[in-house]
Write a protein that holds these residues in place. Structure first.
Motif, mmCIF file in Angstrom:
data_model
loop_
_atom_site.group_PDB
_atom_site.id
_atom_site.type_symbol
_atom_site.label_atom_id
_atom_site.label_comp_id
_atom_site.label_asym_id
_atom_site.label_seq_id
_atom_site.Cartn_x
_atom_site.Cartn_y
_atom_site.Cartn_z
ATOM 1 N N PHE A 106 38.462 38.218 49.232
ATOM 2 C CA PHE A 106 39.449 39.217 48.821
ATOM 3 C C PHE A 106 39.050 40.576 49.374
ATOM 4 C CE2 PHE A 106 39.253 36.215 45.148
ATOM 5 C CZ PHE A 106 40.483 35.614 45.367
ATOM 6 N N ARG A 107 39.998 41.298 49.914
ATOM 7 C CA ARG A 107 39.747 42.658 50.391
ATOM 8 C C ARG A 107 40.228 43.608 49.298
ATOM 9 N NH1 ARG A 107 38.280 44.139 55.243
ATOM 10 N NH2 ARG A 107 38.944 42.153 56.109
ATOM 11 N N ILE A 108 39.287 44.335 48.719
ATOM 12 C CA ILE A 108 39.595 45.224 47.601
ATOM 13 C C ILE A 108 39.143 46.643 47.947
ATOM 14 C CG2 ILE A 108 39.000 45.769 45.203
ATOM 15 C CD1 ILE A 108 38.808 42.729 44.734
ATOM 16 N N HIS A 109 40.041 47.594 47.775
ATOM 17 C CA HIS A 109 39.730 49.014 47.947
ATOM 18 C C HIS A 109 39.885 49.649 46.577
ATOM 19 C CE1 HIS A 109 39.785 48.601 52.298
ATOM 20 N NE2 HIS A 109 40.856 47.839 52.133
ATOM 21 N N ALA A 110 38.800 50.184 46.043
ATOM 22 C CA ALA A 110 38.816 50.673 44.669
ATOM 23 C C ALA A 110 38.165 52.042 44.558
ATOM 24 C CB ALA A 110 38.088 49.688 43.769
ATOM 25 N N SER A 111 38.554 52.740 43.503
ATOM 26 C CA SER A 111 38.006 54.070 43.242
ATOM 27 C C SER A 111 36.782 54.022 42.326
ATOM 28 C CB SER A 111 39.086 54.952 42.609
ATOM 29 O OG SER A 111 39.550 54.365 41.399
ATOM 30 N N SER A 112 36.521 52.887 41.712
ATOM 31 C CA SER A 112 35.373 52.732 40.818
ATOM 32 C C SER A 112 35.021 51.252 40.725
ATOM 33 C CB SER A 112 35.703 53.265 39.417
ATOM 34 O OG SER A 112 36.683 52.438 38.805
ATOM 35 N N LEU A 113 33.862 50.963 40.172
ATOM 36 C CA LEU A 113 33.481 49.564 39.980
ATOM 37 C C LEU A 113 34.424 48.862 39.003
ATOM 38 C CD1 LEU A 113 29.602 49.865 39.929
ATOM 39 C CD2 LEU A 113 31.043 48.901 41.722
ATOM 40 N N TYR A 114 34.844 49.597 37.967
ATOM 41 C CA TYR A 114 35.795 49.008 37.022
ATOM 42 C C TYR A 114 37.095 48.655 37.745
ATOM 43 C CZ TYR A 114 39.133 48.375 33.306
ATOM 44 O OH TYR A 114 40.105 47.846 32.497
ATOM 45 N N ASP A 115 37.602 49.570 38.568
ATOM 46 C CA ASP A 115 38.834 49.335 39.312
ATOM 47 C C ASP A 115 38.671 48.140 40.259
ATOM 48 O OD1 ASP A 115 41.502 49.871 40.242
ATOM 49 O OD2 ASP A 115 40.638 50.934 41.966
ATOM 50 N N GLY A 140 36.681 45.592 39.816
ATOM 51 C CA GLY A 140 36.706 44.407 38.963
ATOM 52 C C GLY A 140 38.109 44.076 38.485
ATOM 53 N N LEU A 141 38.864 45.105 38.104
ATOM 54 C CA LEU A 141 40.241 44.897 37.642
ATOM 55 C C LEU A 141 41.079 44.254 38.742
ATOM 56 C CD1 LEU A 141 42.162 45.481 35.226
ATOM 57 C CD2 LEU A 141 42.721 47.629 36.381
ATOM 58 N N GLN A 142 40.969 44.770 39.950
ATOM 59 C CA GLN A 142 41.706 44.189 41.075
ATOM 60 C C GLN A 142 41.241 42.768 41.360
ATOM 61 O OE1 GLN A 142 42.154 46.630 44.627
ATOM 62 N NE2 GLN A 142 41.593 48.430 43.402
ATOM 63 N N HIS A 143 39.930 42.557 41.334
ATOM 64 C CA HIS A 143 39.366 41.222 41.555
ATOM 65 C C HIS A 143 39.917 40.236 40.526
ATOM 66 C CE1 HIS A 143 35.423 38.688 42.078
ATOM 67 N NE2 HIS A 143 36.499 37.940 42.062
ATOM 68 N N GLY A 144 39.898 40.645 39.260
ATOM 69 C CA GLY A 144 40.418 39.786 38.201
ATOM 70 C C GLY A 144 41.887 39.441 38.403
ATOM 71 N N ARG A 145 42.669 40.397 38.870
ATOM 72 C CA ARG A 145 44.102 40.163 39.090
ATOM 73 C C ARG A 145 44.351 39.206 40.257
ATOM 74 N NH1 ARG A 145 45.950 46.435 38.154
ATOM 75 N NH2 ARG A 145 45.979 46.329 35.869
ATOM 76 N N VAL A 146 43.670 39.432 41.395
ATOM 77 C CA VAL A 146 43.940 38.583 42.559
ATOM 78 C C VAL A 146 43.314 37.198 42.423
ATOM 79 C CG1 VAL A 146 44.265 40.514 44.146
ATOM 80 C CG2 VAL A 146 42.010 39.457 43.964
ATOM 81 N N ALA A 147 42.270 37.079 41.626
ATOM 82 C CA ALA A 147 41.598 35.788 41.460
ATOM 83 C C ALA A 147 41.898 35.154 40.103
ATOM 84 C CB ALA A 147 40.091 35.969 41.619
ATOM 85 N N LYS A 148 42.912 35.655 39.409
ATOM 86 C CA LYS A 148 43.200 35.213 38.038
ATOM 87 C C LYS A 148 43.318 33.696 37.930
ATOM 88 C CE LYS A 148 46.305 35.974 34.164
ATOM 89 N NZ LYS A 148 47.308 36.879 33.614
ATOM 90 N N GLU A 149 44.084 33.080 38.797
ATOM 91 C CA GLU A 149 44.289 31.633 38.718
ATOM 92 C C GLU A 149 42.967 30.881 38.870
ATOM 93 O OE1 GLU A 149 46.479 28.244 41.368
ATOM 94 O OE2 GLU A 149 47.571 30.119 41.048
ATOM 95 N N ARG A 150 42.152 31.319 39.798
ATOM 96 C CA ARG A 150 40.860 30.669 40.039
ATOM 97 C C ARG A 150 39.907 30.889 38.854
ATOM 98 N NH1 ARG A 150 38.947 28.674 44.645
ATOM 99 N NH2 ARG A 150 36.709 28.448 44.805
ATOM 100 N N ILE A 151 39.880 32.117 38.337
ATOM 101 C CA ILE A 151 39.001 32.440 37.201
ATOM 102 C C ILE A 151 39.411 31.638 35.970
ATOM 103 C CG2 ILE A 151 38.356 34.277 35.583
ATOM 104 C CD1 ILE A 151 38.595 36.215 38.052
ATOM 105 N N LEU A 152 40.707 31.600 35.690
ATOM 106 C CA LEU A 152 41.177 30.839 34.527
ATOM 107 C C LEU A 152 40.947 29.348 34.714
ATOM 108 C CD1 LEU A 152 44.453 32.760 33.608
ATOM 109 C CD2 LEU A 152 42.171 32.981 32.596
#
Length: 104
Positions: A27-36, A38-50
């Motif tokens: 996943f290519r993620i551009h974020a302003s913080s580590l929390y951001d 993680g939030l993006q990671h969780g959203r794009v990988a939601k199906e895999r994580i669940l």
């Protein structure tokens, strides 16, 4: 818990379920913080994580950590030890949980 056991267990669990989940995506993620991030990671990988959270081994670990006195103590120690050892990962992990819906 002996310090380091959490890391060993994590790698063991990942190795055991990697084949069932298929190749790891990138996943290519551009974020302003580590929390951001993680939030993006969780959203794009939601199906895999669940999907991983729904495996028999993860359901058994959650059950042990929530409904068993010794398991709850072990989980609390694991969270405490890892938070102290790796505080920089906490915001990212919280973001992943929220983004994937596992924080609820």
């Amino acid at each position: 818990f002996v310090r380091g056991c959490g890391r060993t267990m994590h790698w063991l669990l990942c190795a055991c379920t990697a084949a069932a989940l298929g190749p790891q995506p990138l996943f290519r993620i551009h974020a302003s913080s580590l929390y951001d991030a993680g939030l993006q990671h969780g959203r794009v990988a939601k199906e895999r994580i669940l999907g991983y959270a729904a495996t028999e081994e993860m359901r058994a670990l959650v059950e042990f950590g929530i409904n068993n006195t010794e398991g709850a103590k072990a989980l609390d120690a694991l969270i405490s030890d890892n938070t102290k050892e790796f505080p920089e990962y906490v915001p990212e992990i919280k973001g992943i949980a929220e983004g994937s819906g596992l924080s609820e």
